[in-house]
Design a protein around this motif. Structure first.
Motif, mmCIF file in Angstrom:
data_model
loop_
_atom_site.group_PDB
_atom_site.id
_atom_site.type_symbol
_atom_site.label_atom_id
_atom_site.label_comp_id
_atom_site.label_asym_id
_atom_site.label_seq_id
_atom_site.Cartn_x
_atom_site.Cartn_y
_atom_site.Cartn_z
ATOM 1 N N VAL A 120 37.482 28.398 51.713
ATOM 2 C CA VAL A 120 37.818 28.330 50.213
ATOM 3 C C VAL A 120 36.973 29.969 49.463
ATOM 4 O O VAL A 120 37.906 30.120 48.696
ATOM 5 N N ALA A 121 35.642 29.653 50.307
ATOM 6 C CA ALA A 121 35.774 31.044 49.794
ATOM 7 C C ALA A 121 35.889 32.798 49.653
ATOM 8 O O ALA A 121 36.336 33.571 48.918
ATOM 9 N N ASP A 122 37.270 32.715 50.876
ATOM 10 C CA ASP A 122 37.676 33.793 51.348
ATOM 11 C C ASP A 122 38.610 33.924 50.334
ATOM 12 O O ASP A 122 38.722 34.800 50.104
ATOM 13 N N VAL A 123 39.206 32.425 49.952
ATOM 14 C CA VAL A 123 40.464 32.897 49.766
ATOM 15 C C VAL A 123 40.671 33.259 48.141
ATOM 16 O O VAL A 123 40.871 33.443 47.562
ATOM 17 N N LEU A 124 39.288 31.965 47.585
ATOM 18 C CA LEU A 124 38.904 32.398 45.872
ATOM 19 C C LEU A 124 38.936 34.215 46.016
ATOM 20 O O LEU A 124 38.867 34.530 44.863
ATOM 21 N N LEU A 125 37.580 34.526 47.097
ATOM 22 C CA LEU A 125 37.296 36.201 46.828
ATOM 23 C C LEU A 125 38.358 37.331 46.757
ATOM 24 O O LEU A 125 38.499 38.007 46.030
ATOM 25 N N ALA A 126 39.451 36.637 48.291
ATOM 26 C CA ALA A 126 40.618 37.294 47.737
ATOM 27 C C ALA A 126 41.877 37.912 46.927
ATOM 28 O O ALA A 126 42.105 38.209 46.279
ATOM 29 N N ILE A 127 41.157 36.146 45.783
ATOM 30 C CA ILE A 127 42.600 36.173 44.964
ATOM 31 C C ILE A 127 42.119 36.944 43.395
ATOM 32 O O ILE A 127 42.651 37.514 42.875
ATOM 33 N N ALA A 128 40.343 37.212 44.197
ATOM 34 C CA ALA A 128 39.921 37.438 42.887
ATOM 35 C C ALA A 128 40.068 38.869 42.433
ATOM 36 O O ALA A 128 40.152 39.931 41.717
ATOM 37 N N ASN A 129 39.740 39.882 43.925
ATOM 38 C CA ASN A 129 39.894 40.829 43.778
ATOM 39 C C ASN A 129 41.652 41.586 43.752
ATOM 40 O O ASN A 129 41.656 42.529 43.022
ATOM 41 N N ASP A 130 42.586 40.095 44.219
ATOM 42 C CA ASP A 130 44.052 40.370 44.251
ATOM 43 C C ASP A 130 44.255 40.766 42.600
ATOM 44 O O ASP A 130 44.880 41.691 42.086
ATOM 45 N N THR A 131 43.538 40.226 41.752
ATOM 46 C CA THR A 131 43.778 40.161 40.095
ATOM 47 C C THR A 131 43.620 41.769 39.900
ATOM 48 O O THR A 131 44.291 41.839 37.966
ATOM 49 N N LYS A 132 43.083 42.423 40.172
ATOM 50 C CA LYS A 132 42.649 44.078 39.986
ATOM 51 C C LYS A 132 43.775 44.463 39.813
ATOM 52 O O LYS A 132 44.227 45.673 39.141
ATOM 53 N N THR A 133 45.012 43.964 41.021
ATOM 54 C CA THR A 133 45.782 45.494 40.782
ATOM 55 C C THR A 133 47.401 44.723 41.397
ATOM 56 O O THR A 133 48.015 45.332 41.562
ATOM 57 N N ASP A 134 46.980 42.956 41.064
ATOM 58 C CA ASP A 134 48.778 42.361 40.930
ATOM 59 C C ASP A 134 48.872 41.795 39.904
ATOM 60 O O ASP A 134 48.263 40.561 39.646
#
Length: 1020
Positions: A638-652
């Motif tokens: 859960v932690a890994d996925v939410l961090l990746a998603i949050a980071n993705d929102t900056k460029t995607d």
């Protein structure tokens, strides 16, 4: 010669000594001298010279004159014809792997060089006075030698100019001496404690601590006047010190053999033994009063003796060969016991010699288990009162940083140094129990009443049909809002008080709560919130809501241990923290959205943030400006996925439209600590979700293993419950789905993830069966479901538990913590058929001889890759097992880790968060009364220790220590010592390992795996 006791096999009388020499020589040699005739090999080419060399013979006749145990009369036989091209005028002998100790009875027709042969000579030369060795047989001299097997006598024929004509050598297989006789570089001065003119310590010695007694009485001691009397117990006593002369100091990388003459007098002790320890040190001996100092940066253990008992007289004892870990200038000796009982020991003729042979010697035992004497040794005759006894030993050998921090090993905290340590004897000997060698998976299941072949279950787990579960039912999720710009209060001084992670805030993300699913299947008025879902019922995820209370309960013991621990006040960390909640009855994408939303609310409004009311003026404001995630089990995914998603929102843009512009959640996270992280799921979930052919008891077993203690049990095998199960996060925990669907997210997590993995043993058979963990807690409930009663555990429940523990061995390839494999917990992209593996240098050395046999057997079978006999699965590193045992790695193959995932600590613990806060072990997985308490630093990337950019404080490195455990047996034998030219038989004791194992563990007292995370991570 001074007087000694009248023991017939000591050094009591010269007549006994001379008579005993006769005993040492083979019967045939007592009548007729042994004759060895050897030819010579030419130095120059050419048939004529080659033929001539064959005519130069050397005759060796074994002598039994009492002058030495291994003496030969040398006769030369010159068969060269008149006019031969060779003109030998001189002859010389040298020795390899030994010394020339004496030369006598030289013919006056020879000029000997050196004229007076020193005791440790290597070469002697004789030149004939006529400048030509006469034809026929010519006596030269008698030479005495000592040597190790194999000792070689090398001889050379020379011309009058000294040029070599012919040469050859012969092996002296019957000339084996005790190793200290071959001391080419004796380091210790005044080894016999010869007394000085006053009562002060004898020359070269001083008192280290306590009250050692130096005796100069001529009526006692060994060989000469003067000896030491020292006493001690396990922790304290007395010690003596010698400063080594500058030319004879201890040098790093060289091997040394310590020996001493000792005598234990039963009538002067209440204990029946004493032990001797030698240490090397620099500077002053650590000032501990009368306490024996522990190894440290400037002190190393040279060795420890076995138990020295009353054998009737003085005896020579040896230690194992020691390789110096650094240069040392001093040596100290102390006496000790294994407990609080104090014992006294007499000590004399101390020796520390530089040697060149191996320290990896293993005892050879006969069919009766008795030690076999090596070639050349003679056992004491009948009547010698001491017999070989097996003896267990265990001791702390010091920190890895001190022992291996220098070349060639260069230990700096990472595990790569083991590749350079192939010369270390970490493991010696051992045996594998028959029931382990003969273990059969099918038989184990069949005996437990489960009629399914292991291969059938394996094949199904390799590639389950999960296509129907890969697409979750869509749920409308709203974008998550931004946070306000605001001025934040000044934080406290994190240099004062007790702050983990240098004061950074903590977000706790729990693991699988199977109770969510169970309570949804069996709903009652007691937990109405179990039917609530995100995002429709957000109140159940905050405050006192159903999911929030469950999350807090999961973390309660952990948080109390680290924030309000009366047993360990050194913890009591003051960090602000926040416990998130998600619904395990829903899929992972919904769980991620709910957690992201809660994190935003905590950052914006301080919702559910907990703070130190006595010392944090910030209270809940500006939470998470810098924060660390601590996750458990499924929470890691859960932690890994939410961090990746949050980071993705900056460029995607698509991700930003779906989740909102929440890049700040990724930017403010400094790292993720994953305890038993289920990064690639668990095949227990596969059994619960996708098992299409019901296996009696299998679903109950999987349920029991995945339930936390205290959770209620429900029959998840009932088809009526499939709709609940197949809508839950269990689907995302199926390894195939975890890897394929969520693996890409974990592979682009924007922060470093540190893993804290565990491994505990599988139980094997009824003989080793022990109830433990979640299965035990669930047993009465399982019994109720099966209609066999609850409360008590009937025989059928014991049978189910036995199946459960064998089942675990089948489902989890390699080490596991009961729920997930160590590959999974360390973020490796492994599959059921392809775990990380290693090939051992020797199979027996994988068996952990230093722990309880049932536990060792379980670890061995856990690790053995199914379908093979010599391929083993790895833990966090191939070099260390969860007990800390150094593994005998020849080669290894590790699966690739997800990007930014790094191993940190490995522990011998089970999956769930520890509940017992009063002890230092993980007893929920104990076998046969054993404790699981070991933790290892398993860092695989040195950049993590970088003082500027790293996230692990290098102070943890010094806590990795070495413990030696072994079963030894002595070999008693007779050695001839020469005193003033007289041969004296002496009983010697040399230790051999029956088995030895070396353990590398974190040495801090009473700290658990996560203690090291709180103390050493994110301190920058």
């Amino acid at each position: 010669m001074k007087k000694t006791s009248s023991h017939p096999f000591g050094i009591a009388a010269l007549t006994t000594a001379v008579a005993f020499l006769f005993y040492l020589v083979p019967a045939s040699a007592q009548i007729v001298p042994v004759k060895v005739i050897i030819g010579a090999i030419p130095v120059q080419p050419g048939n004529v010279i080659r033929d001539d060399c064959k005519l130069l013979e050397v005759v060796l006749q074994k002598q039994n004159t009492g002058r030495g145990p291994c003496c030969y009369k040398i006769l030369l036989n010159n068969k060269l014809p008149t006019g031969a091209k060779l003109n030998p005028a001189a002859f010389q002998v040298s020795i390899k792997n030994g010394n020339i100790t004496d030369v006598y009875a030289a013919s006056n027709t020879w000029q000997q060089t050196p004229a007076a042969v020193p005791p440790k000579a290597k070469l002697v030369k004789w030149s004939h006075t006529t400048f030509k060795i006469p034809p026929g047989q010519t006596p030269v001299a008698t030479i005495c030698v000592e040597g190790l097997t194999p000792a070689w006598l090398q001889y050379t024929w020379l011309d009058r100019t000294g040029a070599v004509l012919c040469r050859d050598s012969v092996q002296l297989a019957d000339c084996v001496n005790e190793q200290t006789d071959l001391c080419d570089n004796p380091l210790i001065q005044n080894s016999g404690f010869a007394p000085g003119p006053t009562s002060a310590p004898p020359a070269n010695w001083s008192v280290g601590y306590g009250s050692p007694v130096f005796s100069g009485s001529p009526s006692s001691g060994f060989m000469d006047v003067g000896h030491l009397e020292a006493s001690g117990n396990q922790t304290q006593g007395s010690a003596i010190v010698q400063v080594l002369v500058p030319t004879k100091r201890i040098y790093r990388g060289k091997k040394y053999l310590f020996s001493a003459a000792v005598r234990f007098l039963a009538n002067q002790n209440t204990s029946n033994y004493a032990r001797l320890r030698a240490v090397a040190f620099n500077g002053a001996l650590p000032n501990t009063g009368s306490m024996h100092p522990a190894p440290g940066p400037n002190l190393a253990i040279i060795g420890r003796s076995r138990k020295i008992k009353d054998c009737g007289d003085w005896m020579l004892v040896e230690f194992f060969v020691w390789t110096a870990n650094k240069d040392f200038q001093n040596i100290a000796l102390n006496v000790f016991t294994d407990d609080g009982a104090t014992a006294k020991l007499l000590i004399d003729n101390v020796s520390l010699c530089e040697v060149s042979y191996s320290d990896c010697e293993e005892a050879r035992l006969d069919a009766a288990g008795k030690p076999v004497l090596p070639p050349g040794y003679q056992a004491p005759p009948a009547g010698f009162p001491c017999t070989p006894e097996e003896e267990l030993d265990e001791y702390n050998n010091g920190s890895l940083q001190d022992l291996y921090g220098s070349p060639p090993y260069n230990y700096t905290g990472t595990t790569d140094w083991y590749a350079n340590a192939g010369d270390k004897c970490f493991s010696i000997g051992g045996t594998i129990p028959d029931y382990v060698e003969n273990y059969n998976c099918d038989d184990s299941l069949r005996q437990a009443g489960l009629n399914i072949p292991c291969d059938s279950l394996n094949r199904w787990l390799q590639d389950p049909n999960v296509d129907a579960f890969t697409i979750p039912k869509p749920v409308p999720l709203q974008p998550i809002g931004p946070i306000s710009s605001r001025t934040c209060p000044h934080p406290p001084n994190f240099q004062e008080g007790n702050w983990a992670f240098k004061g950074k805030d903590i977000i706790y993300i729990h693991g699988l709560e199977l109770g969510h699913v169970v309570k949804r299947i069996v709903p009652t008025a007691a937990w109405p919130g179990a039917l609530a879902n995100w995002p429709y019922d957000p109140q159940e995820f905050y405050g006192s809501g159903f999911y929030k209370k469950a999350a807090i309960k999961t973390w309660k013991d952990h948080i109390e241990y680290f924030t309000n621990n009366q047993n360990n006040p050194a913890n009591n960390y003051r960090n602000r923290y926040f416990v998130v909640a998600y619904n395990c009855s829903q899929r992972l994408d919904i769980a991620v959205h709910s957690v992201l939303t809660q994190i935003r609310e905590a950052m914006e409004n301080g919702t559910d943030v907990v703070y130190d009311t006595a010392g944090d003026s910030r209270k809940t404001r500006c939470f998470g400006r810098e924060y660390v995630i601590i996750s458990q089990s499924t929470g890691a995914m859960v932690a890994d996925v939410l961090l990746a998603i949050a980071n993705d929102t900056k460029t995607d843009p698509a991700m930003a439209a779906k989740y909102g512009n929440i890049g700040y959640i990724a930017d403010r996270c400094v790292g993720h600590i994953a305890r038993r992280g289920a990064f690639t799921g668990s095949d227990l979930a596969t059994i619960l979700v996708a098992l299409t052919q019901p296996v009696p008891g299998a679903t109950a077993i999987a349920t029991g293993l995945m339930l936390q203690n205290g959770d209620s049990f429900a029959d998840l095998a009932n088809p009526n419950n499939h709709s609940v199960i197949r809508s839950s996060i269990l689907v995302d925990l199926i390894p195939k789905i975890a890897r394929d669907k969520w693996g890409p997210y974990m592979d682009r997590v924007p922060v470093k993830v540190l893993t804290v993995s565990g491994g505990h043993p599988t139980f094997l058979s009824q003989k080793e069966l022990s109830f433990g963990g979640a299965v035990y807690a669930a047993a009465p409930a399982i019994g109720n479901v099966m209609g066999v009663g609850g409360g008590a555990i009937p025989a059928i429940i014991a049978q189910i538990l036995k199946v459960a523990l064998t089942f675990k061995y089948i489902v989890h390839p390699g080490f596991d913590d009961g729920v997930i494999t160590t590959d999974c917990a360390n973020g490796r992209k492994s599959t059921f058929l392809n775990p990380s593996t290693f090939q051992p240098t020797k199979r027996i050395k994988v068996f952990d001889m230093g722990i309880e046999t049932p536990r060792a057997a379980s670890y061995f079978l856990d690790q053995l890759k199914r379908g093979t006999t010599s391929t083993f699965c790895t833990g966090a590193t191939p070099y260390l097992s969860p007990t800390g045992m150094v593994q005998p790695v020849s080669s290894y193959s590790l699966n690739q880790s997800y990007r930014n995932h790094f191993t940190f600590v490995q522990a011998a613990g089970e999956h769930w968060i520890k509940k017992d806060l009063t002890s230092c072990d993980y007893r929920t997985t104990a076998i046969g009364g054993s404790s699981n308490y070991e933790e290892q630093l398993v860092v695989n990337n040195s950049s993590l220790f970088n003082p500027t950019t790293g996230i692990i404080h290098p102070g943890i490195v010094s806590h990795m220590g070495e413990t030696i455990k072994g079963l030894t047996i002595p070999i008693f034998y007779i050695k001839i010592k020469r005193v003033r030219g007289f041969p004296i038989p002496v009983v010697c004791s040399r230790p051999y390992y029956i088995w030895k194992r070396t353990y590398h563990n974190l040495q801090s007292d009473c700290l658990l795996d996560c203690d090291y995370a709180y103390r050493y991570l994110f301190k920058n």
